[in-house]
Design an enzyme around this catalytic site. Structure first.
Site, mmCIF file in Angstrom:
data_model
loop_
_atom_site.group_PDB
_atom_site.id
_atom_site.type_symbol
_atom_site.label_atom_id
_atom_site.label_comp_id
_atom_site.label_asym_id
_atom_site.label_seq_id
_atom_site.Cartn_x
_atom_site.Cartn_y
_atom_site.Cartn_z
ATOM 1 N N HIS A 180 109.397 62.963 15.702
ATOM 2 C CA HIS A 180 110.347 64.010 16.064
ATOM 3 C C HIS A 180 109.991 65.299 15.350
ATOM 4 C CE1 HIS A 180 111.907 62.124 12.375
ATOM 5 N NE2 HIS A 180 112.411 63.305 12.071
ATOM 6 N N CYS A 193 116.333 64.428 4.938
ATOM 7 C CA CYS A 193 114.906 64.297 5.187
ATOM 8 C C CYS A 193 114.347 65.668 5.536
ATOM 9 C CB CYS A 193 114.635 63.294 6.305
ATOM 10 S SG CYS A 193 115.193 63.832 7.935
#
Length: 712
Positions: free
Chosen positions: A65, A214
């Site tokens: 992603h 993240c």
């Protein structure tokens, strides 16, 4: 999520054998629907995200992603692979692959929906339903929530979030309200070592607050949160998570934090407002640990609480000093001081480089427009004519000079920050500014940063009465540390460092002939050794420090030219090699070769990392030889450069530009030839060669079932 995934974005028979090929196959479906405008640019962004951290998860899941300017709207593509694709998970290949594409400016609502999918992936029954889906339309409907998978929790469990449509912010608010009912008095009485029992009263659950984050803030952040919450419910522990993702974050209620018995920080980027958790038993780890082993993390927190164990800085230091430093957060336990020293220095360099690029390019543009006498122009505050090019040149030059003036203070300040967190910034910046004042330059900045961090750490180890801790980070630490660092820089070590800086400058100015060529070759070797890593950054910082003055010497500008030329060689050579002898490279490498043309031309050495990761013993030595040739030739030709970045786009600003391009071309040809020869000597493994172009065998194709390297 209905507009994010359709049957056209689902491939239930994904045949890709590498993660790059899988991402390409799914991305092509996005391109066909107009969701992605530039396939290669988008795949480069996916690869860059993958280089930060592998996106494979235990349980056979891969979630490549990224956010990209080539994405027109938030989009999901799903592929199911019978053979599995290696995305770096510890338990093996992934058979369920989700490619998540978010626009660079994606709004909070869309990112919240994407986070909902990430949470669903923690539900084993949801993934089982995807594995058994009979057609693309059914799989797309399941992902959209039109056929919700059965909840894995017991009936009546309020922790369930799948398919409810609620936003992350709403969910966190409700959880906060549930756990925030603790009275202020009870919160204040909750000791760090609390075992979860209120004295004289009924047992209450052990309480944990957690933060997950993240680098991209889209998937792992929310999957880690869901994993921790699920594990907490299984073990009878209250877990409230603050997700610091791309959609922003809702701060945990201070009462909830105060009542917590322990803290879990699962992150790969710095936790925002970490001071809130000072004084609690804390487990600090990476985000994937929370996804893969949440029960262990909860057990670690409970053990620390039972022992009354809190972080040293939070327990003994002032508020705000707390916990691990930025370097320690990003490191491994048990690292030696040599490794930490390298990370401290790299912390300062990483913050300094943007000032170098901005200031250097502005100064170079000023010279390009106004000539080399522009440094003698009066201040634009006193003289500026809108219609005169010289006035604009002077403006650019003077703005660049101001940006350059920050280099040494920023270097020193953020070295100290890497060592001691925010309390190190004040003495670091003060020490760096003093280094400029006494002409200690770059060496003085290094020394000032290290001394500042050490002084702050020493102060934090002094036992302080609890009543005074509140003023320590605001008054005492800045005052004492700045005074100590200032004294040391002005009176004790400043003059010796300034003398060393002057001696190094004189040595560089005196280099000529063979000595200059040897220095160029050495710098070329360093630039190509680790392709953007620490050794590369040492050479680059050495070069930029020489031109970070109002009137850099001719030798300093030659060094800058040699460093940039050598740094362009590896990606350009890999691009040329994949063009000349494509059969020696697999399909993913040939695609990376196309992007490497642009990356190399832009002086981005990291463009060669995918090739080096796949075949380091051939690519890295070949790159080093070519880089050494280019660096030596650039110095021999006397090419000069005032801009610290820009690649071929600043060639008009280079002294002896034609010979400079010859030096680059020579290094590229040498590296290309060596790579082709070395790869040509390699024998394909019998029975495992993949089809190359035109039906031949591709000797570099990966062995089926083998772990593949992480591409940059």
């Amino acid at each position: 999520m209905s507009d994010m995934i359709t049957a056209d974005l689902v491939d239930l028979d994904l045949s890709a054998d590498t993660k790059e090929a899988a991402a390409r196959a799914l991305a092509q479906r996005m391109v066909a629907l107009g969701r992605v405008t530039d396939l290669e640019g988008f795949l480069a962004d996916v690869a860059a995200r993958e280089a930060q951290m592998p996106t494979g998860l235990d349980g056979g899941i891969g979630i490549p992603h990224c956010r990209s300017e080539h994405v027109t709207e938030p989009t999901l593509a799903f592929g199911r692979s019978a053979a599995g694709v290696d995305f770096g998970a510890a338990d093996g290949p992934a058979d369920l692959i989700f490619l998540i594409a978010a626009p660079a400016g994606a709004d909070d609502a869309h990112l919240t929906i994407l986070s909902s999918l990430a949470r669903q992936l923690m539900n084993a029954e949801f993934t089982a339903a995807l594995r058994s889906a009979g057609d693309a339309a059914a799989a797309a409907a399941l992902i959209r929530g039109e056929e919700p998978a059965p909840a894995e929790d017991a009936p009546g469990d309020t922790g369930e979030t799948e398919d409810t449509g609620e936003t992350e912010d709403t969910r966190e608010t409700e959880e906060t309200a549930d756990t925030g009912a603790v009275s202020a008095a009870a919160s204040a009485e909750t000791a760090p070592g609390s075992t979860g029992q209120d004295s004289g009263g009924p047992a209450r659950p052990f309480r944990i607050v957690a933060v997950t984050s993240c680098p991209t803030g889209i998937a792992h952040t929310y999957m880690a949160a869901e994993s921790l919450e699920n594990a907490g419910r299984e073990e009878g522990v209250e877990v409230v998570v603050e997700t610091q993702g791309s959609a922003g974050f809702t701060r945990l209620d201070p009462a909830v934090i105060a009542a917590a018995d322990g803290v879990i920080l699962a992150h790969d980027v710095a936790v925002r407002e970490k001071d809130r958790f000072a004084g609690k038993p804390t487990v600090d780890t990476g985000v994937k640990a929370a996804i893969n082993r949440p029960g262990e993390l909860i057990g670690e927190v409970r053990d620390k609480a039972a022992r009354g164990e809190v972080t040293a800085a939070a327990a003994d230091g002032p508020a705000g000093s707390g916990g691990a430093t930025p370097v320690e957060r990003g490191g491994e336990s048990g690292e030696g001081y040599g490794t930490k020293l390298r990370k401290w220095l790299m912390s300062g360099v990483s913050y300094m480089v943007p000032f170098v690029a901005a200031g250097g390019l502005l100064i170079a543009l000023g010279f390009a427009i106004g000539g080399y006498e522009i440094n003698k122009a009066p201040s634009v505050m006193d003289h500026f004519v809108w219609t005169q090019a010289d006035s604009w040149a002077a403006l650019l030059f003077q703005i660049g000079g101001v940006a350059f003036a920050f280099l040494v203070p920023v270097l020193a300040g953020y070295i100290a920050y890497g060592m001691a967190d925010r309390p190190g910034l004040v003495p670091g910046f003060v020490g760096g500014s003093i280094a400029l004042t006494i002409n200690a330059g770059f060496l003085g900045g290094l020394a000032a940063g290290l001394i500042s961090g050490a002084v702050v750490l020493a102060i934090q180890r002094v036992p302080i009465p609890k009543a005074l801790r509140g003023i320590m980070p605001v008054v005492v630490i800045p005052l004492v540390s700045a005074a100590v660092v200032g004294f040391l820089m002005f009176v004790v070590i400043g003059k010796p460092i300034a003398s060393a800086q002057e001696g190094m400058t004189d040595w560089l100015n005196g280099l000529s002939g063979a000595n200059a060529v040897l220095l160029g070759a050495l710098l070329g070797l360093m630039m190509c050794f680790d392709l953007g890593g620490p050794v590369n950054k040492v050479a680059y910082t050495f070069a930029t420090a020489g031109i970070a003055v109002a009137s850099p010497s001719d030798s300093a500008m030659k060094i800058m030219a040699a460093v940039m030329a050598a740094g362009m060689v590896p990606p350009l050579a890999m691009a040329l090699a994949t063009t000349v002898r494509g059969r020696l490279f697999n399909a993913a490498e040939r695609e990376n070769g196309k992007a490497a043309w642009v990356l190399g031309a832009s002086f981005i050495s990291e463009g060669a990392i995918p090739f080096a990761a796949a075949d380091p013993l051939r690519v890295i030595p070949s790159s080093m030889v070519g880089g050494a040739v280019t660096g030596a030739l650039s110095m021999a030709f006397g090419a000069t450069l005032r801009a610290p970045h820009g690649g071929i786009f600043v060639v008009p600003l280079i002294g002896n530009p034609l010979l400079y391009l010859v030096a680059i071309a020579a290094g590229v040809c040498v590296t290309t030839a060596l790579v082709i020869v070395l790869k040509g000597l390699r024998k394909p493994v019998t029975g495992t060669s993949a089809q190359g172009p035109g039906g031949g065998t591709d000797p570099s194709a990966p062995t089926p079932g083998a772990k593949q390297p992480v591409a940059a």
